[in-house]
Design a protein around this motif. Sequence first.
Motif, PDB file in Angstrom:
ATOM      1  N   THR A   7       0.856  -1.780   0.032  1.00 47.67           N
ATOM      2  CA  THR A   7       0.027   0.123   0.272  1.00 47.67           C
ATOM      3  C   THR A   7       0.960   1.397   0.014  1.00 47.67           C
ATOM      4  O   THR A   7       2.235   1.518   0.129  1.00 47.67           O
ATOM      5  CB  THR A   7      -0.871   0.016   1.164  1.00 47.67           C
ATOM      6  N   GLU A   8       0.759   2.272  -0.710  1.00 49.45           N
ATOM      7  CA  GLU A   8       0.817   3.791  -0.375  1.00 49.45           C
ATOM      8  C   GLU A   8       1.703   4.160   0.703  1.00 49.45           C
ATOM      9  O   GLU A   8       0.876   3.640   1.936  1.00 49.45           O
ATOM     10  CB  GLU A   8       0.373   4.595  -1.060  1.00 49.45           C
ATOM     11  N   LYS A   9       2.750   4.613   0.625  1.00 49.68           N
ATOM     12  CA  LYS A   9       3.102   5.389   1.705  1.00 49.68           C
ATOM     13  C   LYS A   9       3.297   6.261   2.360  1.00 49.68           C
ATOM     14  O   LYS A   9       3.222   7.184   3.579  1.00 49.68           O
ATOM     15  CB  LYS A   9       4.698   5.054   2.751  1.00 49.68           C
ATOM     16  N   THR A  10       2.037   7.137   1.566  1.00 47.13           N
ATOM     17  CA  THR A  10       1.468   8.512   2.126  1.00 47.13           C
ATOM     18  C   THR A  10       0.070   8.563   3.181  1.00 47.13           C
ATOM     19  O   THR A  10      -0.645   6.902   2.920  1.00 47.13           O
ATOM     20  CB  THR A  10       0.778   9.193   0.786  1.00 47.13           C
ATOM     21  N   VAL A  11      -0.597   8.719   3.912  1.00 46.68           N
ATOM     22  CA  VAL A  11      -1.371   8.856   4.891  1.00 46.68           C
ATOM     23  C   VAL A  11      -2.653   9.456   4.429  1.00 46.68           C
ATOM     24  O   VAL A  11      -1.966  10.834   3.890  1.00 46.68           O
ATOM     25  CB  VAL A  11      -0.861   8.898   6.664  1.00 46.68           C
ATOM     26  N   THR A  12      -3.448   9.562   5.141  1.00 45.53           N
ATOM     27  CA  THR A  12      -4.714  10.423   3.989  1.00 45.53           C
ATOM     28  C   THR A  12      -5.053  10.394   5.356  1.00 45.53           C
ATOM     29  O   THR A  12      -6.193   9.193   6.020  1.00 45.53           O
ATOM     30  CB  THR A  12      -5.469   9.919   3.321  1.00 45.53           C
ATOM     31  N   PHE A  13      -5.417  12.011   5.752  1.00 46.71           N
ATOM     32  CA  PHE A  13      -6.965  12.104   7.154  1.00 46.71           C
ATOM     33  C   PHE A  13      -8.256  12.587   6.689  1.00 46.71           C
ATOM     34  O   PHE A  13      -8.531  13.587   5.626  1.00 46.71           O
ATOM     35  CB  PHE A  13      -6.183  13.149   7.359  1.00 46.71           C
ATOM     36  N   GLY A  14      -9.275  11.691   6.821  1.00 47.83           N
ATOM     37  CA  GLY A  14     -10.968  12.686   6.176  1.00 47.83           C
ATOM     38  C   GLY A  14     -10.936  14.267   7.414  1.00 47.83           C
ATOM     39  O   GLY A  14     -11.002  13.445   8.708  1.00 47.83           O
ATOM     40  N   LEU A  15     -11.288  14.956   6.806  1.00 51.92           N
ATOM     41  CA  LEU A  15     -11.970  15.792   8.175  1.00 51.92           C
ATOM     42  C   LEU A  15     -13.136  16.560   8.030  1.00 51.92           C
ATOM     43  O   LEU A  15     -13.420  17.240   8.700  1.00 51.92           O
ATOM     44  CB  LEU A  15     -11.262  17.198   6.948  1.00 51.92           C
ATOM     45  N   GLY A  16     -14.379  15.479   8.127  1.00 49.55           N
ATOM     46  CA  GLY A  16     -15.725  15.867   8.254  1.00 49.55           C
ATOM     47  C   GLY A  16     -15.598  17.262   7.537  1.00 49.55           C
ATOM     48  O   GLY A  16     -15.542  17.685   6.867  1.00 49.55           O
ATOM     49  N   PRO A  17     -16.678  17.831   8.324  1.00 55.77           N
ATOM     50  CA  PRO A  17     -17.121  18.657   8.489  1.00 55.77           C
ATOM     51  C   PRO A  17     -15.764  20.440   8.586  1.00 55.77           C
ATOM     52  O   PRO A  17     -16.176  21.117   8.682  1.00 55.77           O
ATOM     53  CB  PRO A  17     -17.867  19.570   9.547  1.00 55.77           C
ATOM     54  N   HIS A  18     -14.590  19.875   9.124  1.00 55.01           N
ATOM     55  CA  HIS A  18     -13.365  20.932   9.029  1.00 55.01           C
ATOM     56  C   HIS A  18     -12.535  21.330   7.744  1.00 55.01           C
ATOM     57  O   HIS A  18     -12.404  20.698   7.598  1.00 55.01           O
ATOM     58  CB  HIS A  18     -11.915  20.166  10.602  1.00 55.01           C
ATOM     59  N   ALA A  19     -12.237  22.284   8.102  1.00 54.34           N
ATOM     60  CA  ALA A  19     -11.792  22.878   6.601  1.00 54.34           C
ATOM     61  C   ALA A  19     -10.043  22.189   6.602  1.00 54.34           C
ATOM     62  O   ALA A  19      -9.499  22.648   5.590  1.00 54.34           O
ATOM     63  CB  ALA A  19     -12.055  24.317   6.502  1.00 54.34           C
ATOM     64  N   SER A  20      -9.673  22.428   8.304  1.00 55.71           N
ATOM     65  CA  SER A  20      -8.667  22.847   8.361  1.00 55.71           C
ATOM     66  C   SER A  20      -8.440  21.573   9.593  1.00 55.71           C
ATOM     67  O   SER A  20      -8.934  20.802  10.922  1.00 55.71           O
ATOM     68  CB  SER A  20      -7.717  24.341   8.302  1.00 55.71           C
ATOM     69  N   VAL A  21      -6.694  21.769   9.878  1.00 49.05           N
ATOM     70  CA  VAL A  21      -6.273  21.030  11.012  1.00 49.05           C
ATOM     71  C   VAL A  21      -5.476  22.301  12.092  1.00 49.05           C
ATOM     72  O   VAL A  21      -4.802  22.526  11.294  1.00 49.05           O
ATOM     73  CB  VAL A  21      -5.208  20.476  10.178  1.00 49.05           C
ATOM     74  N   ASP A  22      -6.261  21.642  13.522  1.00 43.04           N
ATOM     75  CA  ASP A  22      -5.676  22.634  14.244  1.00 43.04           C
ATOM     76  C   ASP A  22      -4.144  22.488  14.600  1.00 43.04           C
ATOM     77  O   ASP A  22      -3.023  23.391  14.553  1.00 43.04           O
ATOM     78  CB  ASP A  22      -6.871  22.098  15.230  1.00 43.04           C
ATOM     79  N   THR A  23      -3.617  21.101  14.416  1.00 41.71           N
ATOM     80  CA  THR A  23      -2.736  20.634  14.910  1.00 41.71           C
ATOM     81  C   THR A  23      -1.922  19.781  13.786  1.00 41.71           C
ATOM     82  O   THR A  23      -2.636  18.673  14.555  1.00 41.71           O
ATOM     83  CB  THR A  23      -2.083  20.584  16.205  1.00 41.71           C
ATOM     84  N   LEU A  24      -1.117  19.292  13.232  1.00 43.83           N
ATOM     85  CA  LEU A  24      -0.333  18.558  12.490  1.00 43.83           C
ATOM     86  C   LEU A  24       1.083  18.546  12.894  1.00 43.83           C
ATOM     87  O   LEU A  24       1.870  18.791  13.609  1.00 43.83           O
ATOM     88  CB  LEU A  24      -0.158  18.341  10.916  1.00 43.83           C
ATOM     89  N   ARG A  25       1.081  16.962  14.020  1.00 38.64           N
ATOM     90  CA  ARG A  25       2.055  16.318  14.087  1.00 38.64           C
ATOM     91  C   ARG A  25       3.186  15.190  14.159  1.00 38.64           C
ATOM     92  O   ARG A  25       2.455  14.125  13.576  1.00 38.64           O
ATOM     93  CB  ARG A  25       1.998  16.448  16.055  1.00 38.64           C
ATOM     94  N   VAL A  26       4.221  15.295  13.485  1.00 36.08           N
ATOM     95  CA  VAL A  26       5.301  14.559  13.139  1.00 36.08           C
ATOM     96  C   VAL A  26       6.430  14.071  14.078  1.00 36.08           C
ATOM     97  O   VAL A  26       6.772  14.645  14.123  1.00 36.08           O
ATOM     98  CB  VAL A  26       5.905  14.769  11.606  1.00 36.08           C
ATOM     99  N   VAL A  27       6.220  12.378  13.936  1.00 32.51           N
ATOM    100  CA  VAL A  27       7.231  12.032  15.179  1.00 32.51           C
ATOM    101  C   VAL A  27       7.975  10.876  14.503  1.00 32.51           C
ATOM    102  O   VAL A  27       7.024   9.843  13.562  1.00 32.51           O
ATOM    103  CB  VAL A  27       6.510  11.357  16.413  1.00 32.51           C
ATOM    104  N   TRP A  28       9.207  11.004  14.106  1.00 25.53           N
ATOM    105  CA  TRP A  28      10.028  10.203  13.121  1.00 25.53           C
ATOM    106  C   TRP A  28      10.497   9.619  14.034  1.00 25.53           C
ATOM    107  O   TRP A  28      11.072   9.234  14.842  1.00 25.53           O
ATOM    108  CB  TRP A  28      11.261  11.119  12.235  1.00 25.53           C
ATOM    109  N   PRO A  29      11.244   8.520  13.504  1.00 23.13           N
ATOM    110  CA  PRO A  29      11.809   7.543  14.106  1.00 23.13           C
ATOM    111  C   PRO A  29      12.883   7.392  14.589  1.00 23.13           C
ATOM    112  O   PRO A  29      13.342   7.083  16.308  1.00 23.13           O
ATOM    113  CB  PRO A  29      11.563   6.349  13.379  1.00 23.13           C
ATOM    114  N   SER A  30      13.553   8.799  14.323  1.00 20.67           N
ATOM    115  CA  SER A  30      14.924   9.520  15.104  1.00 20.67           C
ATOM    116  C   SER A  30      14.136   9.630  16.489  1.00 20.67           C
ATOM    117  O   SER A  30      15.282  10.058  17.335  1.00 20.67           O
ATOM    118  CB  SER A  30      15.445  10.092  14.531  1.00 20.67           C
ATOM    119  N   GLY A  31      13.139  10.371  16.708  1.00 23.75           N
ATOM    120  CA  GLY A  31      12.605  10.453  18.173  1.00 23.75           C
ATOM    121  C   GLY A  31      12.221  12.170  17.163  1.00 23.75           C
ATOM    122  O   GLY A  31      11.532  12.749  18.129  1.00 23.75           O
TER     123      GLY A  31
END
Length: 567
Positions: A510-534
């Motif tokens: 499967t593709e390695k890009t992730v998809t978020f459905g946002l429902g009624p929201h036009a934007s994401v309040d906070t986007l957080r990424v934690v890499w394997p390195s920490g």
Amino acid sequence: MLRRLAVTLVLLSGCASPNDAPPESPHQPPISWSDVTQAAGLGAFRHATGAVGDKWYPEPMGGGGGFIDYDGDGWLDIILAGGGSWDADPALQPQSLYLYRNSADGTFVETTQEAGLRDVVAYTIGVAVADYDNDGDDDLFVTTLYENLLFRNDGGRFSDVTATAGVGGEAVWSSSALFFDANKDGWLDLYVGNYVDWTPETDIFCPPGGTVKLYCIPSAYTGIQSRLFYNDGDGTFTDVTDRAGISPSLGKALGVAEMDYNRDGWSDIVVVNDGEGDLLYRNNRDGTFSEIGARSGLAFSEHGEARAGMGVDAGVVDSSGQVTVFVGNFSEEMVGVYKYLGNDSFQDRAASSRIGYPSLLVLTFGVLLFDADFDTDLDLFLANGHVYPDRVALNDKVTYRQPQHLYHNRGDGIFDLYDPHDGPLTAELVARAIALGDYDRDGDPDILLTENGGPVHLWRNDPEDPPFLRVTVRGASGNLDAIGAEVTAVVDGLRMVRRIRTGSSYLASTEKTVTFGLGPHASVDTLRVVWPSGETREWIDVAGRQELRAVEGDSVLHSVDLPGRAR
């Protein structure tokens, strides 16, 4: 694959009576898929089982497939395992692998020959895709009935490096494979699931004492130990199965998925077995694993029975933040649903999740979690199809060709079986692998589905202006695919958690890009990424309806063009 042949509906604890219909869904979510297989140029493909009437055991198990960007142009291509035959003459063997290049206009062109894969001769089973050598392109691992194959991608052309890499393994029947960074050294390691000890020379007549041969059941054969290979970082791998705690096991592995169930930052894996207890390998954070499937509550059914596990996926499906594992099983066994409770313990929720009853009469291979209706939570797709055409021929409840199931998540880990009125979901198939990928680059992921001894199916996702956010994560040095990274999107206090990974489902990529459905929201309040390195980064007020790339060591989110949205 199960031992029982007759269908007897058992009243399971907490599950609806066989005479009762499952509860009605509060609403039918907006789902719109189109079967574009023929228009996309994939109509000529046929998986070969080799069946000529001898009823050899591998024939019903199917072939895998999935998405790969082999030429690095940003458009997902398709790789398919062609299967094989029992003819000793290589000239009479069916094509083992099929590679289709994405033409960026909704169609695909076969480029197997140009990419160096046309001369492969093997009975191919499954595929796994990842950049194992950290050179920036997708490499390919293929499981087979005999020695497995590793193909290094050299600028869009593949080189067979199996022998030098040391991952061919014994000449045994392998199934699903998984690339993941087991020891967090920045190099992707390889888990290879092995099934049973079968060859044409050791084939058994089933049932014993019978006069007409049928396909055997798993208990007729001895399981084979699966293998774990650590990436040495120089193009070679070392078999660490014994010293890493992966052995001994009873074998018969068919599906494997990566997750971090205890949220310690290290990759754990779950392995589902056919007729043996499923396995949970907890990462000990020192290069070894502890197998805790039985004591965790994940290995068996709620009645303590080993089931016929085929496919598996794992993800957070409610607001608890805890992972739930979904296991595809045989008909009469229902899908396994195990929610993590903490302290290395899982709870069986097949009945309370409302998946148990509707899945009771289907035989599930591919298992896939994704937000099908873009309402913020993960839904569940089951790829169904039986393995015993003779044994179910006179059965009025269990069929050989079966409907595919989509379960709509209400948002709290309770699911409703989607009732398709038309479209691809109404088709009854002998389905095996299922993979997810946005092949037309319009922001919504599409579905690739294989059939045993039959065609492949490409289902284009056609929602009307879906509320989505797609995120690709890249590593800076070592593990450039960022396998094992965790991506969290927060909207109005709701935390949606996804992982960057390979594998899961069944024999699929499967593709390695992730998809978020946002429902009624036009934007994401906070986007957080934690890499394997920490390394951890957060971005505030991120607009939806776009794809972004987060790169380790870079504080800027990079926009990714989605030309498909203009069409």
